[in-house]
Design a protein around this motif. Structure first.
Motif: not given
Length: 87
Positions: A16-25, A44-53
């Motif tokens: 999940a972290v790898e996918r988020l980082e690939a999307r510039d999070c 975090r990304d350009a649009q705000g916070w992400l809380f991932v379960e």
């Protein structure tokens, strides 16, 4: 919890972290805990916070990961997210 399940959960969080980082999070926290619960990944990304379960499954025999996310778990994640933001 068995070692195999712990390993599977850790691997799911890493993916999940790898996918988020690939999307510039930006990954802000992993396994953040408070009295209200735990947040697997905070980003975090350009649009705000992400809380991932993260819900890792070996197969679909017991349903999809989304189906395993109960209303109670959603409430716990939301409460923990609000606590994170308050800090």
């Amino acid at each position: 919890m068995t070692q195999a399940r712990l390993g599977l959960g850790r691997r799911g969080e890493t993916l999940a972290v790898e996918r988020l980082e690939a999307r510039d999070c930006e990954i802000v926290a992993r396994n953040w805990r408070c009295p209200l619960g735990e947040l697997d990944v905070v980003a975090r990304d350009a649009q705000g916070w992400l809380f991932v379960e993260v819900r890792t499954r070996r197969g679909r025999g017991f349903g999809t990961p989304e189906e395993s996310l109960t209303a109670a778990k959603r409430r716990h994640v939301a409460a923990a997210a609000l606590s994170f933001l308050a800090e």
